[in-house]
Write a protein that holds these residues in place. Structure first.
Motif, PDB file in Angstrom:
ATOM      1  N   HIS A  58     -62.176  -7.814  -9.873  1.00  0.00           N
ATOM      2  CA  HIS A  58     -61.399  -8.532  -8.868  1.00  0.00           C
ATOM      3  C   HIS A  58     -62.179  -8.781  -7.578  1.00  0.00           C
ATOM      4  CE1 HIS A  58     -57.194  -7.732 -10.762  1.00  0.00           C
ATOM      5  NE2 HIS A  58     -58.106  -7.990 -11.656  1.00  0.00           N
ATOM      6  N   MET A  61     -68.020  -6.621  -5.062  1.00  0.00           N
ATOM      7  CA  MET A  61     -68.696  -5.339  -4.829  1.00  0.00           C
ATOM      8  C   MET A  61     -68.893  -4.715  -6.211  1.00  0.00           C
ATOM      9  SD  MET A  61     -66.847  -3.773  -1.474  1.00  0.00           S
ATOM     10  CE  MET A  61     -65.145  -3.639  -2.049  1.00  0.00           C
ATOM     11  N   GLY A  62     -68.079  -5.173  -7.147  1.00  0.00           N
ATOM     12  CA  GLY A  62     -68.182  -4.735  -8.541  1.00  0.00           C
ATOM     13  C   GLY A  62     -68.892  -5.809  -9.329  1.00  0.00           C
ATOM     14  N   GLY A  76     -63.549   2.885  -8.383  1.00  0.00           N
ATOM     15  CA  GLY A  76     -64.345   1.683  -8.141  1.00  0.00           C
ATOM     16  C   GLY A  76     -65.048   1.763  -6.789  1.00  0.00           C
ATOM     17  N   VAL A  77     -65.935   0.804  -6.504  1.00  0.00           N
ATOM     18  CA  VAL A  77     -66.668   0.795  -5.233  1.00  0.00           C
ATOM     19  C   VAL A  77     -65.691   0.852  -4.050  1.00  0.00           C
ATOM     20  CG1 VAL A  77     -68.222  -0.568  -3.762  1.00  0.00           C
ATOM     21  CG2 VAL A  77     -68.653  -0.410  -6.231  1.00  0.00           C
ATOM     22  N   ALA A  80     -60.730   2.118  -5.777  1.00  0.00           N
ATOM     23  CA  ALA A  80     -59.565   1.904  -6.652  1.00  0.00           C
ATOM     24  C   ALA A  80     -59.594   2.895  -7.811  1.00  0.00           C
ATOM     25  CB  ALA A  80     -59.567   0.475  -7.190  1.00  0.00           C
ATOM     26  N   ARG A  88     -53.256  -3.416 -11.954  1.00  0.00           N
ATOM     27  CA  ARG A  88     -53.585  -4.767 -11.478  1.00  0.00           C
ATOM     28  C   ARG A  88     -53.973  -5.683 -12.635  1.00  0.00           C
ATOM     29  NH1 ARG A  88     -57.317  -3.512  -6.307  1.00  0.00           N
ATOM     30  NH2 ARG A  88     -58.813  -3.182  -7.975  1.00  0.00           N
TER      31      ARG A  88
HETATM   32 FE1  SF4 Z   1     -63.916  -4.735  -6.424  1.00  0.00          FE
HETATM   33 FE2  SF4 Z   1     -62.633  -2.414  -6.246  1.00  0.00          FE
HETATM   34 FE3  SF4 Z   1     -62.351  -3.945  -8.408  1.00  0.00          FE
HETATM   35 FE4  SF4 Z   1     -64.631  -2.694  -7.988  1.00  0.00          FE
HETATM   36  S1  SF4 Z   1     -62.628  -1.717  -8.372  1.00  0.00           S
HETATM   37  S2  SF4 Z   1     -64.392  -4.826  -8.599  1.00  0.00           S
HETATM   38  S3  SF4 Z   1     -64.774  -2.781  -5.779  1.00  0.00           S
HETATM   39  S4  SF4 Z   1     -61.685  -4.458  -6.360  1.00  0.00           S
END
Ligand code: SF4
Ligand code: NFS
Length: 651
Positions: A58, A61-62, A76-77, A80, A88
């Motif tokens: 989404h 950053m990923g 996640g970065v 999350a 989601r």
């Molecule tokens: Fe972006 Fe967070 Fe999803 Fe990683 S977990 S892709 S940082 S929204």
């Protein structure tokens, strides 16, 4: 794998499908060096992280992926958690699935408006009784008004299903009071679908809603905007324009292709294209043209959901469900396939080229590389469909030598609707659900199960649908069906009244008395709204509790593949129904999000999700749920207690 090796690889098609015609065509295709989704699925191992919904893309950053085995060991970065990521992802499936049904419904509503206003001449209001009854069901006064006036009021109301910024959608008026009260308490009554889908997309953007329970609330609201909104509009308006289905005998399977006729298949979802094609193939000048080309006539068949609609409405034969859409091309007998939207495999384009079949896209929303695009316009529908028929006739004249049509034809009764269920059990003058409820209360019918959804090359085609349904009816559960699943059962012969011999004593007695099969075919996937209406009617009729969640009912999509199915599942769960999916579920067992969908929602008074790939286990789960509801209603008689023992039945 090298091309060479790939060609030589042998598959046992009997492990991939139980559909005889499809097996025959897969064998033919393999001998001719073509492949289908069955082979591609065998070659393409599902991504294990994606299958668990443990990855997120989404933001940039990923993309991020968590550890499926130890989901709480990483975030996640952005931080999350697995619950946020999976919720989601789920939310976006609901949004996409809901958007598909609601956009389809909106197309029907646009058509209805322009027919009413005389801007479209090629379609008409076919079922005035239905128009009035739909209007009355949402509080429109019809007494003494002419049909156009009622239609205009109905249009204005139903437009709100999509566009309204505030307030409850019109069909919320059909929801049983206690169910509606629960939705209101949790803030789930949908506003317009456009708003709900927009909010769902917003909330699942990076850095917005990061509380899985709160995300699930909007999943429910969005899904309800489909089930009690867009899909219900699609069904009701299609009935008004093209006629409410009534049961009649009709045929399913590839044996309905005809060697000596021009064969045209319409595959997709929106009945407007199909209805115009029906007019085209019956046009005397086109029939004459086909004769002049050496054919004895023009033969029209359906596939997937629009096919299921015209099977129910007009008895047009149906060639097969989703996983047969490629196989049917391999017959070589299809002169033209016209598609509109949804569930159209891109591979059909190349495959059609291999067999010289003319492949047409018709909808501006859905073009496919390599297809011939003949755009369909509702104001001039025949321009598109006449043109396609003409090109199909050309192809008939140049049909390749190697045509092979499977012989199998399966007759069954199709075209049940909520209106007909009312009529068949109660008769014209005392039409009601009372006899159904009575038979449930006295235990002849143990409960009602909706078995719906797709076929999927990751499981043996038709097998799970058929085994599940057989087990349900054996246990006196009346089965209602839509979509590709009903085609599976039609091919298995369960839509014939004499299939009642496969039912338990009680259900069999009811079926034989009324003269119906134990498995009722209700139409396409948007027609799942017929099941919602039937549930609401069962509650209203009385004796089975105050809300949909009290009813002895359950649902299943044992071979699903699409995001639409996820949305349907979510609106059934939010409406109060225990809903079990097969194949795979995009979730990691044991996470908080999993517990919420599979247990938590039920504790709050909704239905809940279930999952298993085994049809007998699926039946067992559904039956125990039905029995749990019977117990709570105090209608658990000796009969059920006895039937409940699976051991008894086995011995
Ligand atoms: Fe972006 Fe967070 Fe999803 Fe990683 S977990 S892709 S940082 S929204
Ligand atoms: Ni439903 Fe229709 Fe079939 Fe699945 Fe596709 S045709 S809307 S999604 S595959 S049942």
């Amino acid at each position: 794998m090298s091309e060479e090796k790939k060609k030589k690889k042998e598959y046992n098609f009997r492990d991939m499908t139980t559909c005889e015609s499809t097996i025959q065509m897969l064998q033919k295709g393999a001998s001719e060096g073509v492949e289908t989704a069955f082979q591609r699925a065998a070659e393409m191992k599902a991504c294990p992280i994606g299958a668990d919904s443990a990855c997120c893309k989404h933001c940039f950053m990923g993309p991020c992926r968590l550890n499926s085995k130890d989901p709480y060991s990483k975030v996640g970065v952005c931080g999350a958690t697995i619950d946020t990521i999976a919720a989601r992802n789920f939310a976006r499936m609901v949004a996409s699935g809901g958007a598909s049904h609601t956009d389809h419904g909106m197309t029907m509503l646009d058509l209805f408006r322009d027919v009413l206003r005389g801007k479209i001449q090629d379609y008409k209001i076919t079922d005035e009784v239905k128009l009035r009854s739909v209007a009355e069901s949402i509080g429109i006064e019809t007494e003494g008004k002419d049909i156009r006036a009622v239609g205009e009021e109905l249009y204005a109301e139903l437009e709100r299903t999509y566009t309204q910024v505030e307030g409850e959608i019109p069909f919320a008026k059909r929801v049983p009071a206690k169910t509606l009260e629960l939705w209101r308490k949790h803030g789930l009554v949908p506003r317009g679908a456009m708003r709900e889908i927009m909010e769902m997309m917003h909330r699942s953007h990076m850095g917005v809603d990061q509380d899985y329970e709160n995300i699930v609330k909007q999943c429910s609201r969005t899904a309800l905007a489909d089930g009690w909104g867009g899909s219900m509009v699609a069904t009701e308006i299609s009935d008004i324009l093209f006629g409410t289905p009534k049961p009649h005998v009709a045929g399913v399977n590839m044996g309905y292709l005809k060697e000596d006729q021009v064969n045209i298949i319409v595959h997709g979802h929106e009945p407007n294209l199909f209805e115009s094609m029906i007019a085209s193939v019956n046009d005397p000048s086109l029939v004459e043209k086909a004769r002049a080309a050496g054919a004895s006539g023009i033969n029209l068949l359906g596939m997937c959901c629009s096919g299921a609609e015209v099977l129910g409405r007009h008895g047009i034969p149906h060639a097969g469900n989703f996983m047969s859409t490629e196989a049917v091309i391999v017959t070589g007998a299809v002169d033209a396939m016209a598609v509109d939207v949804q569930c159209i495999m891109q591979a059909l384009s190349n495959l059609s080229e291999c067999y010289g079949t003319k492949f047409f896209t018709t909808n501006p929303r859905a073009r496919i590389d390599g297809a011939t695009h003949v755009e369909f316009h509702e104001h001039t529908p025949r321009e598109c469909t006449d043109n396609i028929v003409g090109m199909a006739i050309d192809r008939y004249q140049r049909r390749p030598a190697r045509v092979e049509i499977p012989h199998r034809k399966d007759l069954g009764v199709h075209g049940f609707s909520h209106e007909y269920v009312n009529y068949m059990l109660g008769g014209t003058f005392r039409g009601s659900y009372t006899p159904l409820n009575e038979n449930i209360i006295n235990g002849r019918i143990r409960g009602v199960a909706g078995v719906v959804g797709c076929t999927n090359p990751r499981v043996k085609q038709d097998y799970v649908h058929v085994e599940l349904v057989k087990e349900l009816i054996r246990n006196n559960v009346l089965v209602v069906q839509t979509g590709c699943s009903q085609i599976s059962l039609a091919k298995a012969g369960l839509m014939k009244p004499d299939a009642a011999v496969l039912a338990g004593d009680g259900l069999r007695e009811v079926c034989e008395t009324v003269g119906i099969p134990p498995v009722l075919s209700l139409g396409s996937c948007v027609d799942n709204s017929r099941i919602l209406i039937a549930c609401a009617e069962m509650v209203r009729t009385g004796g089975l509790g105050d809300s949909i969640a009290d009813l002895p009912v359950a649902g299943a999509a044992p071979e699903y593949m699409s995001e639409k199915a996820i949305c349907i599942g979510q609106y059934f769960v939010a409406s109060g129904v225990y809903t079990i999916f097969g194949v795979t579920f995009p979730i990691i067992e044991g996470t908080k999000f999993h517990q919420h969908l599979f247990e938590g929602l039920e504790k709050e008074g909704f239905g809940k999700w279930g999952f298993t790939t085994d049809p007998l286990e699926m039946a067992r789960l559904m039956i125990s749920h039905i029995d749990k509801k019977r117990q709570a209603l105090g209608i658990m008689g000796e009969r059920e207690r006895k039937l409940f023992s699976m051991e008894d039945r086995r011995s």
